[in-house]
Design a protein around this motif. Sequence first.
Motif, PDB file in Angstrom:
ATOM      1  N   VAL A 124       0.846  -1.202   0.000  1.00 36.97           N
ATOM      2  CA  VAL A 124       0.000   0.000   0.000  1.00 36.97           C
ATOM      3  C   VAL A 124       0.879   1.249   0.000  1.00 36.97           C
ATOM      4  CG1 VAL A 124      -1.623   1.338   1.398  1.00 36.97           C
ATOM      5  CG2 VAL A 124      -1.960  -1.114   1.119  1.00 36.97           C
ATOM      6  N   ASP A 125       1.907   1.247   0.860  1.00 35.54           N
ATOM      7  CA  ASP A 125       2.831   2.387   0.925  1.00 35.54           C
ATOM      8  C   ASP A 125       3.504   2.647  -0.416  1.00 35.54           C
ATOM      9  OD1 ASP A 125       2.247   2.796   3.537  1.00 35.54           O
ATOM     10  OD2 ASP A 125       4.142   2.075   4.345  1.00 35.54           O
ATOM     11  N   LEU A 126       3.892   1.564  -1.092  1.00 33.77           N
ATOM     12  CA  LEU A 126       4.581   1.715  -2.367  1.00 33.77           C
ATOM     13  C   LEU A 126       3.687   2.386  -3.406  1.00 33.77           C
ATOM     14  CD1 LEU A 126       6.623  -1.509  -3.130  1.00 33.77           C
ATOM     15  CD2 LEU A 126       7.456   0.803  -2.788  1.00 33.77           C
ATOM     16  N   GLN A 148       1.244   4.358  -2.877  1.00 36.53           N
ATOM     17  CA  GLN A 148       1.112   5.773  -2.502  1.00 36.53           C
ATOM     18  C   GLN A 148       2.368   6.561  -2.857  1.00 36.53           C
ATOM     19  OE1 GLN A 148       0.224   5.596   1.652  1.00 36.53           O
ATOM     20  NE2 GLN A 148      -1.932   5.095   1.332  1.00 36.53           N
TER      21      GLN A 148
END
Lengths: 313, 337
Positions: free
Chosen positions: B85-87, B89
């Motif tokens: 998810v962080d990637l 974003q």
Amino acid sequence: MTTLLRRPWFGPLVALVLVYALFAAVSPDTFARAVNLSTMARQTVVVAIAAVGMTYVIIHGGIDLSVGSVVAVTTVVVAQCLRAGYGPLAASGIGVLAALLAGLVNGVLVAHLRITPFIVTLGTMSVLRGAAKGLANEQKIDADPRGLDELMAAVPPDSWQLLPTGVWIALATAVVAAVVLRSTVFGRHVVAIGSNEQTALLCGVPVPRVTILVYVLAGALAGLAGVMEFSTLTVGDPTDSIGLELEVIAAVVIGGGSLAGGQGSIWGAMVGALLMTVIKTGCTHAGVPNWVQEILTGAIIVIAVAIDRFRRR
Amino acid sequence: MKRRTFVGGLVLLGSAALGCDKKSGPTGAGSAGGGGRLRIAVIPKGTTHEFWKAVHAGAVKAAKELDVDVVWKGPLKEDDLKSQVDLVQSFTAQGVSGIVLAPLNDKALISSVKGATRAKIPVVIFDSALAGGETVSFVATDNRAAGRLAGERMAKLLGSDGKVVLLRYQEGSASTFEREEGFLEGIKKTPSIQIVSDNQYGGATTESAFSASESLLLAKGADKGDVGGVFCPNESTTFGMLLALQKAKLTGKVRFIGFDASDKLVEGVKSGQIDALVLQDPLGMGYTAVKTLVTHVRGTKVEARIDTGASLVDKANMAEPKIAGLLRPEIEKWLGK
């Protein structure tokens, strides 16, 4: 000026600014964009909130290895509650309550059985991980987030809110925790126990009660972090956040926390958490492969601990 | 005393600088926004498995052919949802030209993908489906068709009649469920064949698949010749079943079709212990996913669903160039190691 230099968060803050400037120079077109600042703040929220609780634990002279498992349990509990028809607020509340209970267990074991916190939380780390998997029937739990996902959603660029709600919650948590640590009897007791437990005991500090409260607080904050994690993922994931505790401990230590107790700073931990996100995101922007990034992160943790030892010599 | 903290901060910074400056060159990904050259982020589920290396090779192949930059970045922790998810974003904040994503979960990635779409970054999903969000295309193996392929071959191997066992993989796994259903569809075209078990699960690991296989074979009387054929829908169940068949000395007596390849399974096909394996085309998947995204960005319409195909490999066709290419994807050629 000298008082500024004396602040425990000053060193890490300088490092943060320099690392940020470095990555901004390496990838100026992408890294320095305003939207990236907001994204990085959002990605720091979970570690930051958990690090607030961990700062208390570490100042108190303890450690909490169960944070990652508590976060995972919370995401599962929140997801299960939402599925059972509870509203977003009730589901979050129950999630935090579950985490708080986990913290209570840690606290009671540390305070009354006199087992070292490392062992106690090493045990509960595994127990809670198993509990999370059991509660979730060993799979990810889908649930309609009912607006909980908004906590960590990106805000439109022209919004008055500026940053996502989750970031504001994290900031508010840090402010309150910093005030409590500095200006309340409880806060001073925590520092006193961490500095020298025997002396604190002789001075009439109710050591067992304060100890339990510290772990309860850490548990509840890990629960709040878990709600934020759920908001990010929108599913309850029992395998989530394995190794998160190490990131959280690293944030506290980078921010001037001493694993021997008695020292630490909420704002230092916030800067430490942000520093790790900046490095993570910066490496993504600069196209650094994962293996280098992992070596880098590990090196930073060791360097931070080395500084801690160096400072206290 | 405090000055030392400051010095420490500088040391820390130095290490960061060292690590990053050194690496931005060789990956060939440092030129963001350089003169309109397209920069595509490819996000797999993990980076260490052979399957993803082949996908990577395919993505690099497409990048070289189409003259674009590909940034290959998997979750820092293998199979970790939050990192993925962080990637998504981060790449959205970075403003890449497009994102190619193999979602670890069909729901959890929706909001990040929506975020990318809002920022006008097109997203192509590959390998596993996403249950929502606006995406350009979905590039993956048609698992149902692949399963059907196995079912039809099993029917052919058994002739007109026989008893078949299906060992399923795991509850809630969409791709393998499709394969299992496809297999049953394929086998049901020959009504005289009897399905004696289709409700047992092998579980996530080779170990759990092995013990499930052992009990299943015993329960269905495989040692007395009551089981004619077995199908398993992924690598771990296939390997577990192979071990169980070997232990019961039933290899070669029971017709056995598996899914996906590993060195041990290929060895099994060579020695005749496995009759056939269904193979996906990860290199082709990586290649097609990147190519589809670039085609879309350059203004040509693309299909919403692209099947990258599946093939049956057996002892007879192993040496054919196309099959050999699937068994040994040209990873070194494109990744240069």
